[in-house]
Design an enzyme around this catalytic site. Structure first.
Site, short mmCIF file in Angstrom:
data_model
loop_
_atom_site.label_atom_id
_atom_site.label_comp_id
_atom_site.label_asym_id
_atom_site.label_seq_id
_atom_site.Cartn_x
_atom_site.Cartn_y
_atom_site.Cartn_z
N GLU A 85 -59.18 20.01 86.04
CA GLU A 85 -59.78 20.36 84.75
C GLU A 85 -60.05 19.16 83.85
O GLU A 85 -61.07 19.10 83.16
CB GLU A 85 -58.89 21.37 84.02
CG GLU A 85 -58.80 22.73 84.70
CD GLU A 85 -57.71 22.83 85.75
OE1 GLU A 85 -57.47 23.93 86.27
OE2 GLU A 85 -57.09 21.77 86.06
N ARG B 161 -60.47 39.15 80.08
CA ARG B 161 -60.50 39.59 81.47
C ARG B 161 -60.99 41.03 81.64
O ARG B 161 -61.80 41.34 82.50
CB ARG B 161 -59.10 39.46 82.08
CG ARG B 161 -59.00 39.89 83.53
CD ARG B 161 -57.58 39.74 84.05
NE ARG B 161 -57.50 39.87 85.49
CZ ARG B 161 -56.38 39.70 86.19
NH1 ARG B 161 -55.26 39.41 85.56
NH2 ARG B 161 -56.39 39.83 87.51
N ARG C 196 -66.05 38.24 79.69
CA ARG C 196 -66.28 37.18 80.68
C ARG C 196 -67.48 37.52 81.58
O ARG C 196 -68.27 36.65 81.92
CB ARG C 196 -65.03 36.91 81.51
CG ARG C 196 -64.60 38.08 82.40
CD ARG C 196 -63.39 37.75 83.24
NE ARG C 196 -62.90 38.92 83.94
CZ ARG C 196 -62.78 39.00 85.26
NH1 ARG C 196 -63.13 37.99 86.03
NH2 ARG C 196 -62.29 40.09 85.82
#
Length: 316
Positions: free
Chosen positions: A55, A164, A8
């Site tokens: 979203e 992550r 990310r």
């Protein structure tokens, strides 16, 4: 292996460094510090939109921009980027074939303590069933940067899955490495069994290869960064030349990389034993990422076990 960086973070930095094209717009759902789109926002504030925790609206807005010639990058956690807005992606992006790139960060069980509600284990499956959608799962920072470059050149919808936690960089030192959407990369040759992996499981597959080497087993390792379109030629060659396959993914074993590889094999003349390393059709749990990888069998040791099992099932 090289330095460690999360995919990310690598994505966020690549987005800021490579997207100087004035037709590229970035959209985020109030998570720019997590998705790492903050780098783009700081550099190109006029082309960055934080739509808030909305979203579905974000995807619709991005689709609208794309109808006017823009390349839209949509960003949020993978669980929201694929599940919460599936309808909008299917009907507003993929059906008209718009140039919208969906980027889902914090995928898999390595989201860790956030728990099952935030651990996307179905996102690859959801996206690969949508007609025309490309699905890319890079294994490290360098490959993520290459993927961003490729996605900017690809016209039409794409899904990029990022993670992550920091992962070791391995692809930057591979001789002859070249990222092409839809083409797997052989990281290590071998003739006894093939390990086909994506995402952080590529690193585990490379470690498993060393475990197997101690047992005089020579494993081939393939980095299948593109799940759709899958590299059928690469899969069939590996099956023919090694006679056994193990697929490795931080995802449900239903509908992901393993399913994509099995679909190739069942339609080919290279039917060989295949074993699956992945989450076995269950939800995740809250916990430390390393402990969760062990809990769900997403380790080099488990890959090596599956490799030996696949080899025992080889045709005589």
């Amino acid at each position: 292996m090289g330095d460690s960086i999360s995919t990310r973070a690598a994505y966020g930095k690549a987005l800021a460094e490579l997207c100087d094209d004035e037709n590229i717009y970035v959209f985020d759902a109030d998570l720019k510090k997590c998705t790492m789109t903050q780098y783009f926002a700081e550099k190109y504030p006029d082309r960055f939109y934080n739509v808030g925790i909305a979203e579905a609206n974000m995807v619709g807005i991005a689709a609208g921009f794309a109808t006017c010639g823009a390349t839209s990058f949509v960003n949020t956690f993978a669980i929201f980027a694929t599940g919460r807005v599936y309808d909008q992606i299917r009907n507003s992006v993929a059906y008209p074939g718009l140039n919208v790139k969906i980027v889902g960060s914090h995928s898999g069980v390595t989201v860790g303590e956030d728990g099952a509600t935030h651990q996307a284990l179905e996102d690859i499956s959801l996206m690969r069933t949508i007609p025309g959608m490309r699905v890319i799962v890079p294994c490290d920072g360098y490959e993520t940067r290459c993927a961003v470059q490729a996605m900017m050149k690809e016209n039409g919808p794409c899904y990029l899955r990022t993670g992550r936690g920091a992962v070791e960089t391995i692809t930057d030192n591979i001789q002859g490495y070249e990222f092409t959407v839809g083409k797997g990369i052989t990281l290590a040759e071998g003739e006894d069994v093939t390990l086909i992996a994506c995402g952080l499981m590529v690193q585990e597959a490379m470690k498993a290869r060393e475990i197997l080497r101690e047992k005089k087993i020579n494993a081939r390792v393939i980095d299948m960064h593109t799940i759709k379109p899958i590299d059928a030629e690469c899969v069939c060659n590996a099956a023919r030349e090694t006679g056994a396959i193990v697929t490795c993914e931080e995802h449900n074993i239903i509908g992901g990389l393993g399913s994509a590889v099995a679909e190739v094999l069942v339609k080919s003349d290279e039917m060989v034993p295949q074993e699956f390393v992945g989450v076995k059709d269950v939800f995740g749990h809250s916990g430390h990422p390393k402990e969760l990888l062990e809990k769900y069998g997403l380790t080099a040791e488990k890959i090596a076990e599956k490799a030996e099992k696949a080899m025992k099932r080889k045709k005589l």
